[in-house]
Each structure stands twice: as structure tokens, then as C-alpha cells.
Write an enzyme that holds these catalytic residues in place. Structure first.
Site, PDB file in Angstrom:
ATOM      1  N   LYS A   2       0.557  -1.175   0.264  1.00  0.00           N
ATOM      2  CA  LYS A   2       0.203   0.148  -0.256  1.00  0.00           C
ATOM      3  C   LYS A   2       0.984   1.252  -0.419  1.00  0.00           C
ATOM      4  O   LYS A   2       1.525   1.034   0.857  1.00  0.00           O
ATOM      5  CB  LYS A   2      -1.187   0.027   1.016  1.00  0.00           C
ATOM      6  CG  LYS A   2      -1.464   0.510   1.502  1.00  0.00           C
ATOM      7  CD  LYS A   2      -3.227   0.081   1.902  1.00  0.00           C
ATOM      8  CE  LYS A   2      -4.622   1.061   2.387  1.00  0.00           C
ATOM      9  NZ  LYS A   2      -4.970   0.912   3.925  1.00  0.00           N
TER      10      LYS A   2
HETATM   11  C1  E4P Z   1      -8.168   2.034   3.341  1.00  0.00           C
HETATM   12  O1  E4P Z   1      -7.381   1.513   2.815  1.00  0.00           O
HETATM   13  C2  E4P Z   1      -8.186   2.811   4.887  1.00  0.00           C
HETATM   14  O2  E4P Z   1      -7.368   2.052   5.495  1.00  0.00           O
HETATM   15  C3  E4P Z   1      -9.483   3.302   4.966  1.00  0.00           C
HETATM   16  O3  E4P Z   1     -10.658   2.791   4.454  1.00  0.00           O
HETATM   17  C4  E4P Z   1      -9.654   4.378   5.829  1.00  0.00           C
HETATM   18  O4  E4P Z   1     -10.937   4.717   6.603  1.00  0.00           O
HETATM   19  P1  E4P Z   1     -11.198   5.690   7.324  1.00  0.00           P
HETATM   20  O5  E4P Z   1     -11.483   7.113   6.738  1.00  0.00           O
HETATM   21  O6  E4P Z   1     -12.055   5.016   8.158  1.00  0.00           O
HETATM   22  O7  E4P Z   1      -9.670   5.725   8.375  1.00  0.00           O
END
Ligand code: E4P
Length: 218
Positions: free
Chosen positions: A87
Site C-alpha cells: 500500500k
Molecule cells: C483504506 O484502505 C483505509 O485503511 C481506510 O478505509 C481508511 O478509513 P477511515 O477513513 O475510516 O480511517
């Protein structure tokens, strides 16, 4: 549509896997910290544990923000387990890193995407997944689902293979809206996935079936 769970919590991952509809997991440094996972070795072991529970891709995020650091970290993460997807944040160095990983057949998830232009760059660099953050856009009175729609249309028009992974999902209705705009993948908390199960007519219907069965046995 693929279902990923957005957590580093082992119990929730196991519960989602047991439901039989799980296709992968996304994590991020905040989610890992929430589970109290500290130190490189523990973090790596945690990713391996997650990979052993689920069958699909598991996103593990790099911490570096420079190209060399991202490459170094990403290669270590990718070597941990065949299911690891690296990522990478949507920044200039991140795009260079995604291009590098793509040439090496290392799968990537371009994260923190908030505009169609960013999604275009991610696809051109060869990202496996692009992650538009729906909830965080909604939080600032923007339209997160509309961004997913625009990215899906753009990728279809140009034939990009990058999969649209709708992230930052806050509730069940977000999942339904992502279905309507054609997202390839959603990543969400377990509660939002479980919300799909619920309907009062299912509950009342089942109650009647069971009570009629009981009566017929008297
Ligand atoms: C995506 O891969 C992120 O980990 C995640 O969806 C972020 O979500 P949030 O805005 O609830 O922190």
C-alpha cells in the site's frame, strides 16, 4: 464485487472469513496502532498471521515517503507472503514507487486518493488497486461515492485494469452505493458488511415460520 475488511483486528478478520464472503484485508498504520502492534518484527508477524487467515490480498502500507525508502520497505513487505499487496500513498514519490513495483509484478494499492486526477496517475503508474476514501470526503461535505463513480467511468472509458477499491466506508449504505456505481472492491468495517444481512421482514418472516412449525408439532 470483492469484499475486503478494513481492520488489523484478528478476531474480526476471523469472523469475516468464517462468513465465507471475504476476499481480502486492508490495513493502515492507524489500524495497526489501534491493535497495539508495535515494532517491525511484530508488525511483520501480524501481516503474516492475517495472510494465513484469509485467502485474498492483504494490503500492508509503507511508512516511508521517499522513493528509495518505499522501494526498500515494499520489497520487504511483498516478500513476507504472496498475498501481500504493497500500500503506497498518493504522493509524487508514491507514483514512482508504484511504477517500479508494477514493473516487478509486485501488487500495489494506491491509498489516500481524493480526486479523479490522482486516480488517473495511479492507473497510469500501474497500480493494482486505487483507494478513493469515501467517508473522509463525506466528512468534509464532499461526495465520496460520486468520486468512486467518476473513477469507475474513467477506467472503463480508457480500459485501465486498476481495480477501484472503495475505502473509508462508514456504513452499510455506502456499500450499496458502491455497488450502484460499479466499484470493483469495497473495504469496510465488519459492522457495515453485517448490516447487509439485516431486514425486519426477514426477522418477522423467520419468527412466523418457526412458530408455525412449533404449532404443527403439537
Ligand atoms: C483504506 O484502505 C483505509 O485503511 C481506510 O478505509 C481508511 O478509513 P477511515 O477513513 O475510516 O480511517
Amino acid at each position: 464485487m470483492k469484499f475486503f475488511i478494513d481492520t488489523a483486528n484478528i478476531e474480526q478478520i476471523k469472523e469475516a472469513q468464517a462468513l465465507g464472503v471475504l476476499d481480502g484485508v486492508t490495513t493502515n498504520p492507524s489500524l495497526m496502532a489501534k491493535e497495539g502492534i508495535k515494532g517491525e518484527e511484530n508488525i511483520f508477524n501480524h501481516y503474516k498471521t492475517i495472510c494465513e487467515i484469509v485467502d485474498g490480498d492483504v494490503s500492508a502500507e509503507v511508512i516511508s515517503t521517499d522513493f528509495e525508502g518505499m522501494i526498500r520497505e515494499g520489497e520487504i513487505l511483498a516478500a513476507l507472503h504472496p498475498q501481500i499487496t504493497v500500500k503506497v500513498p498518493m504522493i509524487k514519490e508514491g507514483i514512482k514507487a508504484i511504477k517500479y513495483f508494477s514493473a516487478k509484478n509486485i501488487r500495489t494499492n494506491c491509498t489516500l486518493v481524493f480526486s479523479p486526477g490522482q486516480a488517473l496517475l495511479a492507473a497510469k503508474a500501474g497500480a493494482t488497486y486505487v483507494s478513493p476514501f469515501i467517508g473522509r470526503l463525506d466528512d468534509i461535505a464532499s461526495d465520496g461515492v460520486d468520486l468512486v463513480y467518476k473513477i469507475v467511468q474513467m477506467y472503463r472509458f480508457y480500459g485501465y485494469e486498476t481495480q477501484v477499491l472503495a475505502a473509508s466506508i462508514r456504513h452499510t449504505q455506502h456499500i450499496i452505493q458502491c455497488v450502484e456505481v460499479g466499484a470493483d472492491v469495497i473495504t469496510s468495517p465488519l459492522s457495515a458488511i453485517e448490516g447487509l444481512l439485516k431486514h425486519p421482514l426477514t426477522d418477522s418472516g423467520l419468527k412466523t415460520f418457526l412458530s408455525d412449525y412449533e404449532k404443527s408439532q403439537e
